[in-house]
Structures are given as C-alpha cells and as structure tokens.
Design an enzyme around this catalytic site. Structure first.
Site, PDB file in Angstrom:
ATOM      1  CG  ASP A   3      -1.969   1.117   1.268  1.00 15.21           C
ATOM      2  OD1 ASP A   3      -2.676   1.285   0.466  1.00 15.21           O
ATOM      3  OD2 ASP A   3      -1.884   1.964   2.258  1.00 15.21           O
ATOM      4  CD  GLU A  59      15.033 -15.518   3.357  1.00 16.49           C
ATOM      5  OE1 GLU A  59      14.318 -16.239   4.261  1.00 16.49           O
ATOM      6  OE2 GLU A  59      15.377 -14.676   3.647  1.00 16.49           O
TER       7      GLU A  59
HETATM    8  C1  GLC Z   1      -4.135   3.303  -0.632  1.00 16.69           C
HETATM    9  C2  GLC Z   1      -5.350   2.465  -0.505  1.00 16.69           C
HETATM   10  C3  GLC Z   1      -6.445   3.151  -0.015  1.00 16.69           C
HETATM   11  C4  GLC Z   1      -6.207   3.753   1.432  1.00 16.69           C
HETATM   12  C5  GLC Z   1      -4.762   4.629   1.388  1.00 16.69           C
HETATM   13  C6  GLC Z   1      -4.277   4.784   2.660  1.00 16.69           C
HETATM   14  O1  GLC Z   1      -4.299   4.176  -1.468  1.00 16.69           O
HETATM   15  O2  GLC Z   1      -5.721   1.768  -1.760  1.00 16.69           O
HETATM   16  O3  GLC Z   1      -7.674   2.714   0.018  1.00 16.69           O
HETATM   17  O4  GLC Z   1      -7.110   4.667   1.810  1.00 16.69           O
HETATM   18  O5  GLC Z   1      -3.825   3.788   0.677  1.00 16.69           O
HETATM   19  O6  GLC Z   1      -3.862   3.458   3.191  1.00 16.69           O
END
Ligand code: GLC
Length: 534
Positions: free
Chosen positions: A209, A251
């Site tokens: 993310d 790994e």
């Molecule tokens: C990313 C995710 C989104 C979230 C953001 C903060 O963009 O896809 O849904 O709100 O990160 O974590």
C-alpha cells in the site's frame, strides 16, 4: 489444446489474472451485515469457475476500520468482524487447492492510532524512544501552535495533529493513520517479520500500500510546488527498503505488486528493477480516457518503460479507490481524476457498459497481468450511496464535496431473489445496496450468455487455454485513428473500435470472442471489441 499461460510455474505472476476482494463487501458468511472470510470461502467455487489465478485481499487485519482497514492495529491477526487467523489459513489452503493463489495487502506507510506502537508513543511522551518510530515534532509559532510543516494530506486537510502534551505527529492520510518513521531500524525489521509471517502462512504475494510514500525528507521541509525532489513522494531511500524486502520474498518465492502512483515513467520503472518489486499497478492506463490515440500511447509507453527492467506490465481498470469503470466510461469525461469526481455527474449506463465490455477484451489481450476488481465481472456501476450512509473518510475530509469511494464498495449482488441480493446478510449490509441491484446478480448473469459475467468467464477461459495471451510481443496493425488493432503471438488479433461509426475488421480465419454483435455487414460497431484468429 494449446499450452496454458504460465499460471503453474514460478513465473505465474507475469501473466496472471488477479481478482481483488474487498472482504467487507464480497460475501457475508455470518449474516451480520459485513462481508467476511466465511463468505469468501463459500464463494471460492465461483472464483474458480470465473477462472482467476490469484486473489488479492484488501486488508483483513485487526482495525478500527476508520479507512476501510487501511488503518491496521495488528498485522498478524484477522479482524474479528472478518474471522480468525485459523480461517485465513484454511482459506489460503483451500484456494490453493483450487489453483488460486493468495495475495495479502501490507500497509507499511502508517499504522492505526490503536496500534500498540502508537499507543506506547503517546504514553511515553516527548523525547521518548517510542516516539522515534513515528514523526513527532514540536510545532511552529510562538507557542508551537502551528503544524511543523505545510504538507497537504492525500485526503485533503492537514497532515499534522497535535497531542495534549503539545507535540504534533505526521499523518499523510487521516489522523487515525500516523505515519511510521522508515529511517528507524525497528520499523524496517518489523515489516520484514510481517512479510515472513504471511509468506509462512502460504501467501504467494504481497500488495504494498502507498508504496512510494514511506520515506520522508529528514528535514521535513515545506512543500514547494515544482521543486524536486518531492519531500515525501518517491524518495531515493525507498529502493534500499524494497531491495531488502525482495530478499525476503525470494526466500519464499513470493511476489510483490506495488501501489506506485507516479506519472513519470522512468521513475516508476526504477521500482521494477530485477532486485526490487516484481510488478506495480499501472495507474496511467487506469486513468486514461476512452480515446484510441491516448490509450495507444499509454500502452506503448507502458510497454516501453517496462522493457528495460524486464518486468511485466499490469493492466487495471478499476479498484476500491476509483469510480467503477461502467460509470466512468458512460460519462462525458471518461478520464479518471480524483478531483473531478462530483456528486451527480451524469453517466449513460448502457454506453458505459458497452465500453466496459470492450475494455475488458482490450485489457485481457495485452501482454502482462490483469487485475479484476470484485463486481467488475458483473458490470456493476458506481452506486449512489445516500449521504447519511457514507463511511469513507475521504468524503468527510473534503468537507462533504467529494462523494468518496463508497460507491465502488457496495456489497455484491449474488442472487436476484434473495434478501439483500444474496449478499448473505440477515440485516441491512454496512453500505446499502441501491434499488435495482438485483439486476446485476451473479445467478441471473450466469444464466444469460449475453451477460458481462458470461463474457468474463469465456474471455478468461480463452486466455487460459488458447495461444497468444499473456507475456510476449504486441504488434500494432494498420487501422483508422479511432480503432486499436494489434496482433499477439500465434495470430491472435484484438480489434477495438472507439469511433462513432462501424469499422471494417481485418481479414481473419475465425472470430474467438466479441464484446457485442457485429453489424449486418460483418463490421465492428462503435465501442465494441473482438478477438480474432488471423
Ligand atoms: C491506498 C489504498 C486506499 C487507502 C490509502 C491509505 O491508496 O488503496 O484505499 O485509503 O492507501 O492507506
């Protein structure tokens, strides 16, 4: 039957079809109004029949769900609303038996304000070691009443919140999502342990993310428009972090897909060097309007930027953060832009659906891997969520002007005649399903050969079994400006007509699949795509 794509080899990810599950809205196994792992396990046969190679689950960890689970309080446990760790392990194993790999979502940029580290940091006070894992700073101004810098939040508003002892902490998203300090060795060590934890439970991959946001300018200097480098996007230090992540993944034979929003192709490709991430989402393609010239340029740029690093491209039209494809393509402005999303923007659903069907065939014929967001295979439009039911912090932080992302997160319709369209709830689901949702139900579409679901099933079956899909070259064929026509290995040809009138098809031996009927003269109507064998 021709050789299937590389799904069973260690290179499976180079041309996989990956289905994104937003667990809260996929299927409700215990009837409480929220989707869960029991719901997913019950629907695994549906995913197997659809023919996907892997499932990416958006965060399922313990979370106050302030940002739909992207505010993680404990990365090693499943939120009780979704189930248990034991169930997740069973789900991973059951899916694998059906030939479906699992990808989990790791959120390294920030944690929940309920995470043990942040609670300890608040308690320990200014100057403590606990605060060093985050970005705590005194404020500016005579009494420290001004935030330490002017960085704008990814969700509008401030990126700093003041705590009662007077210090401020940084959060690129909501105040409930404090940013970690990635210059701190414990932060790095902890995440490598989290990766190991999930790889040891059998996951095949990790979605990262906000992957380009982790590292911050150590001076936390003010943001100056147009001055490079940006203080918190795409810092050079990130590459060192991902090199050590790659060593961990190697790994276990695990793979990464990074959420890297970077329009600069050269900078983007740096994340895909052979010792960094395997893949990253192609947001330029997702953002591209329904326009032949612009799509062709985006496809060419994408392939050109990936080639030198040897990474496969990814193709994605939709996810849990953006307006659903059918609605976007039915609008006058078909490009995606967070800022132009507004309440009540008109959209023609029939036009949008026709284009989304054509776009599905386009996407699935391109070289690389493809992501399908739950409900995309049902042709779901963006739902109108009544203001009183909106949950997304993006809406609230915009002062109520941005509708937020709930419209693409509404619980799926499974059975047309069951309560709540067979989502499984015995009570109103966490987001209300709009009127008419039953018309998109999976059971109704499964029985209709002309449905979006039938198109996806057939397209994925061909992609798995016929020659020419996935990795490999793409050659453009001569075509009018408004038509995209290209050849893949083995004589597979894809033609998409983005013009206003019908287009002639190139000479071919057979027609494999069409997103809509040809006209009486065998021509390809507007907003229609075909796969041919040339
Ligand atoms: C990313 C995710 C989104 C979230 C953001 C903060 O963009 O896809 O849904 O709100 O990160 O974590």
């Amino acid at each position: 039957m021709a050789a299937p794509t590389s799904q069973r080899t260690e290179d499976w990810w180079r041309d996989a079809v990956i289905y994104q599950v937003y667990p809260r809205s996929f299927a409700d196994g215990d009837g409480d109004g929220t989707g869960d792992l029991a719901g997913v396990r019950a629907r695994l046969p549906y995913l197997a029949e659809l023919g996907v190679d892997a499932v990416w689950f958006t965060p399922w960890y313990v979370s106050p769900l302030v940002d739909g689970g992207y505010d993680v309080a404990d990365y090693r446990t499943i939120d009780p609303a979704f189930g248990t760790l034991g169930e997740a392990e069973k789900l991973i194993a059951e899916a694998r038996e059906m030939g479906i790999r699992t990808i989990v979502d790791i959120v390294p940029n920030h944690v929940s304000d309920q995470h043990a580290w942040f609670r300890a940091a608040l308690e320990a006070g200014p100057g403590s070691a606990e605060r060093e894992r985050f970005h705590f700073r005194p404020g500016r101004g005579a009494d420290g009443e001004l935030p330490p810098n002017d960085w704008p939040s990814q969700f509008s508003g401030r990126t700093w919140t003041r705590v009662p002892d007077g210090e401020w902490y940084l959060h690129l998203f909501t105040p409930e999502q404090p940013d970690l300090n990635w210059a701190h060795p414990e932060v790095r060590r902890e995440h490598e342990e989290i990766l190991r934890f999930w790889f040891e439970r059998g996951v095949a991959g990790v979605r990262i993310d906000s992957a380009a946001l982790l590292a911050k300018d150590p001076a936390l200097a003010d943001f100056v428009e147009g001055v490079d480098p940006h203080p918190y996007i795409d810092q050079d230090e990130l590459h060192d972090i991902y090199r050590s992540w790659r060593a961990v993944a190697d790994e276990y034979g695990g793979v990464f897909v990074g959420e890297v929003w970077l329009p600069d192709a050269e900078r983007f490709a740096r994340y895909l060097r052979p010792d960094e991430l395997h893949t990253a989402f192609n947001f330029n393609f997702l953002s591209c309007p329904w326009d032949a010239g612009r799509l062709r340029r985006t496809i060419d740029d994408t392939l050109a930027e990936h080639a030198p690093v040897g990474a496969p491209a990814t193709w994605v039209l939709c996810n849990h953060d953006v307006t659903r494809t059918v609605t976007r393509y039915g609008r006058e402005d078909t490009g995606f832009d967070f800022a132009t999303k507004a309440f009540g923007t008109p959209s023609d659903p029939a036009l949008g659906l026709r284009r989304a069907r054509a776009a599905a065939l386009l996407t699935l014929a391109l070289p690389g891997s493809v992501y399908v967001y739950q409900g995309e295979e049902l042709g779901l439009p963006e739902a109108d969520v009544p203001r009183a039911s909106i949950q997304d912090p993006m809406h609230f932080r915009s002062g109520g002007t941005d509708p937020g992302r709930d419209g693409c997160r509404v619980p799926l319709p499974w059975s047309a005649d069951a309560p709540y369209c067979g989502f499984g709830s015995e009570t109103e689901p966490w987001l209300p399903q709009p009127e008419g949702w039953a018309r998109y139900a999976a059971d109704r579409q499964a029985a209709d050969p002309g449905s979006m679901l039938s198109l996806y099933r057939e397209a994925l079956r061909l992609r798995r079994t016929a020659e020419g899909f996935g990795d490999g070259p793409l050659d453009w064929l001569p075509a009018p400006d408004v038509v995209l026509a290209f050849r893949r290995p083995g004589g597979l040809v894809c033609v998409v007509n983005l013009g206003a009138g019908p287009a002639e098809l190139p000479a071919h031996r057979s027609l494999l699949l069409a997103s809509g009927p040809l006209d009486g003269d065998g021509r390809l109507p507007a907003d229609t795509a075909v796969w041919l064998r040339g």
